[in-house]
Design a protein around this motif. Structure first.
Motif, mmCIF file in Angstrom:
data_model
loop_
_atom_site.group_PDB
_atom_site.id
_atom_site.type_symbol
_atom_site.label_atom_id
_atom_site.label_comp_id
_atom_site.label_asym_id
_atom_site.label_seq_id
_atom_site.Cartn_x
_atom_site.Cartn_y
_atom_site.Cartn_z
ATOM 1 N N GLU A 141 0.796 -1.227 0.000
ATOM 2 C CA GLU A 141 0.000 0.000 0.000
ATOM 3 C C GLU A 141 0.832 1.283 0.000
ATOM 4 O O GLU A 141 0.564 2.191 -0.800
ATOM 5 C CB GLU A 141 -0.982 -0.005 1.178
ATOM 6 C CG GLU A 141 -2.129 -0.994 1.025
ATOM 7 C CD GLU A 141 -1.695 -2.446 1.206
ATOM 8 O OE1 GLU A 141 -0.593 -2.672 1.765
ATOM 9 O OE2 GLU A 141 -2.436 -3.341 0.784
ATOM 10 N N PRO A 142 1.838 1.444 0.885
ATOM 11 C CA PRO A 142 2.581 2.711 0.865
ATOM 12 C C PRO A 142 3.346 2.950 -0.433
ATOM 13 O O PRO A 142 3.576 4.105 -0.814
ATOM 14 C CB PRO A 142 3.531 2.586 2.062
ATOM 15 C CG PRO A 142 3.588 1.136 2.377
ATOM 16 C CD PRO A 142 2.273 0.570 1.985
ATOM 17 N N GLN A 162 0.631 4.291 -2.986
ATOM 18 C CA GLN A 162 -0.063 5.531 -2.632
ATOM 19 C C GLN A 162 0.415 6.696 -3.504
ATOM 20 O O GLN A 162 1.586 7.079 -3.475
ATOM 21 C CB GLN A 162 0.175 5.864 -1.163
ATOM 22 C CG GLN A 162 -0.741 6.947 -0.608
ATOM 23 C CD GLN A 162 -2.175 6.457 -0.442
ATOM 24 O OE1 GLN A 162 -2.423 5.381 0.076
ATOM 25 N NE2 GLN A 162 -3.126 7.265 -0.894
ATOM 26 N N ASN A 163 -0.485 7.222 -4.351
ATOM 27 C CA ASN A 163 -0.205 8.372 -5.223
ATOM 28 C C ASN A 163 0.916 8.117 -6.231
ATOM 29 O O ASN A 163 1.576 9.061 -6.680
ATOM 30 C CB ASN A 163 0.121 9.620 -4.395
ATOM 31 C CG ASN A 163 -1.080 10.104 -3.603
ATOM 32 O OD1 ASN A 163 -2.206 10.098 -4.104
ATOM 33 N ND2 ASN A 163 -0.849 10.501 -2.358
ATOM 34 N N LYS A 223 -6.410 -2.431 -6.512
ATOM 35 C CA LYS A 223 -5.244 -1.886 -5.804
ATOM 36 C C LYS A 223 -4.730 -0.603 -6.453
ATOM 37 O O LYS A 223 -4.172 0.259 -5.774
ATOM 38 C CB LYS A 223 -4.134 -2.935 -5.733
ATOM 39 C CG LYS A 223 -4.478 -4.101 -4.812
ATOM 40 C CD LYS A 223 -3.421 -5.179 -4.870
ATOM 41 C CE LYS A 223 -3.839 -6.388 -4.016
ATOM 42 N NZ LYS A 223 -2.894 -7.525 -4.165
ATOM 43 N N LEU A 227 -5.297 3.156 -5.247
ATOM 44 C CA LEU A 227 -4.417 3.892 -4.331
ATOM 45 C C LEU A 227 -3.515 4.877 -5.082
ATOM 46 O O LEU A 227 -3.011 5.831 -4.502
ATOM 47 C CB LEU A 227 -3.529 2.919 -3.544
ATOM 48 C CG LEU A 227 -4.221 2.003 -2.535
ATOM 49 C CD1 LEU A 227 -3.260 0.899 -2.097
ATOM 50 C CD2 LEU A 227 -4.676 2.824 -1.327
ATOM 51 N N CYS A 228 -3.314 4.624 -6.374
ATOM 52 C CA CYS A 228 -2.397 5.435 -7.177
ATOM 53 C C CYS A 228 -3.099 6.675 -7.722
ATOM 54 O O CYS A 228 -4.285 6.888 -7.480
ATOM 55 C CB CYS A 228 -1.864 4.608 -8.346
ATOM 56 S SG CYS A 228 -1.099 3.038 -7.882
#
Length: 351
Positions: free
Chosen positions: A252-253, A256-257, A292, A295-296
């Motif tokens: 996840e981290p 993220q973005n 998933k 998250l991006c």
């Protein structure tokens, strides 16, 4: 073609590539991409030269791509296959290389399952005082320069098709997910992306991304007089005086973005121990899916060097989704980039 002078005789690693060299490759590849869009896709640039593809390890994309690239440049090609060569009778790798040298080879494209073989062949050619160039097409767990360069070209031409250049990735967040420990592609991509000023996030289970990997990268960077920060915990995105490399043991981290996600194949043939409980669990935790990717960033794109284990590193649905997947674009970019590399080595200097 770009007017920048090219002085590199071999292409063995990206660890010491300069910004100018990256931009020269990108701009030269862009020129050949235009050539490949024409009805007549062949140019006489390397006419009369011989390119030997010395693939001591199996390959589909890389070997075919280099062979097609050489033919598009009008070079003559020699293709080596270990299983049907004199190596089965005891001939050494260096003797094989010298046999191809005696046939008039100008450029040797070398792929081997052991790290360092292309470097050894290059050193032998230099010792002999010949002008043969060696191009590393993947060696063990070391590097795969042409794959990282085609990844770079694929991303940069997406951002600016007319003028791809390294600086386009400055400040972009790029996640590399998967079997990083065994991946020569990951190592080469780390060097190119760090050089661009991108923020690179590596994500994998601890068995496939040990802390020792960070020490290896720092040791290699120190040998090249490069400095950057490696962190094992996420920090808020902010302008930094040096690029950063982040290590994550959760997905996840890293996502993220993220602007781009590179997912890597699980290289079971290089694994010497049971590093994963199961492929199903790996996919649940680290497999890239449409869900998933939420998250991006909304316009995120996904890359994979191939071959792909569908349903393991990436879902079949996402792999075939033209809105997100750049996988076929990578294959197409590979011919133009490898034409550029052969041209730069074969020409010696661009005028």
């Amino acid at each position: 073609m770009p007017t920048t002078t090219w002085n590199r005789h071999h292409i063995l690693s990206l660890a010491d590539f300069t910004t100018t060299e990256y931009d020269t490759v990108l701009q030269t590849a862009a020129s050949f991409q235009e050539v490949l869009s024409r009805r007549t896709k062949k140019v006489p640039t390397l006419q009369g030269q011989v390119v030997a593809n010395l693939f001591f390890e199996s390959s589909t994309r890389t070997r075919s791509s280099f062979e097609l690239a050489a033919k598009r440049l009008s070079a003559d090609t020699l293709n080596f296959a270990a299983a049907t060569s004199s190596m089965t009778k005891g001939e050494t790798i260096l003797d094989t290389a010298k046999t191809y040298l005696a046939m008039g080879t100008d450029i040797m494209v070398v792929r081997h399952r052991e790290a360092g073989v292309p470097n050894a062949i290059a050193a032998e050619m230099d010792r002999l005082g010949v002008k043969v160039s060696v191009l590393n097409a993947g060696d063990g767990q070391h590097e795969h320069p042409s794959q990282a360069l085609l990844d770079l070209f694929t991303i940069c031409t997406l951002i600016d098709p007319d003028h791809p250049r390294l600086e386009l990735l400055k400040g972009k967040k790029i996640a590399i997910v998967g079997d990083i420990l065994h991946s020569r592609v990951a190592r080469s991509n780390i060097w190119s992306l760090i050089a661009s000023g991108a923020e690179v996030h590596l994500a994998a289970p601890p068995t496939l991304l040990p802390k020792l990997f960070a020490e290896y990268i720092l040791e290699e960077a120190g040998a090249r007089n490069q400095e950057f920060i490696i962190s094992s915990s996420p920090t808020p995105h902010s302008p930094l005086p040096t690029p950063q490399l982040f290590l994550h043991w959760q997905l996840e981290p890293a996502l993220q973005n993220a602007d781009f996600v590179m997912t890597l194949r699980l290289q079971k043939e290089r694994m010497t121990a049971h590093l994963l409980p199961s492929l199903r669990e790996y996919h649940q935790l680290f497999g890239i899916t449409s869900t998933k990717l939420q998250l991006c960033k909304p316009n995120v794109k996904v890359l994979h060097p191939g071959p792909v284990n569908r349903g393991v590193e990436i879902s079949s649905e996402l792999m075939d989704d033209p809105e997100f997947s750049l996988i076929q674009s990578q294959v197409t970019s590979g011919v133009a980039v490898r034409m550029a590399l052969l041209y730069l080595l074969g020409s010696g200097k661009t005028q």
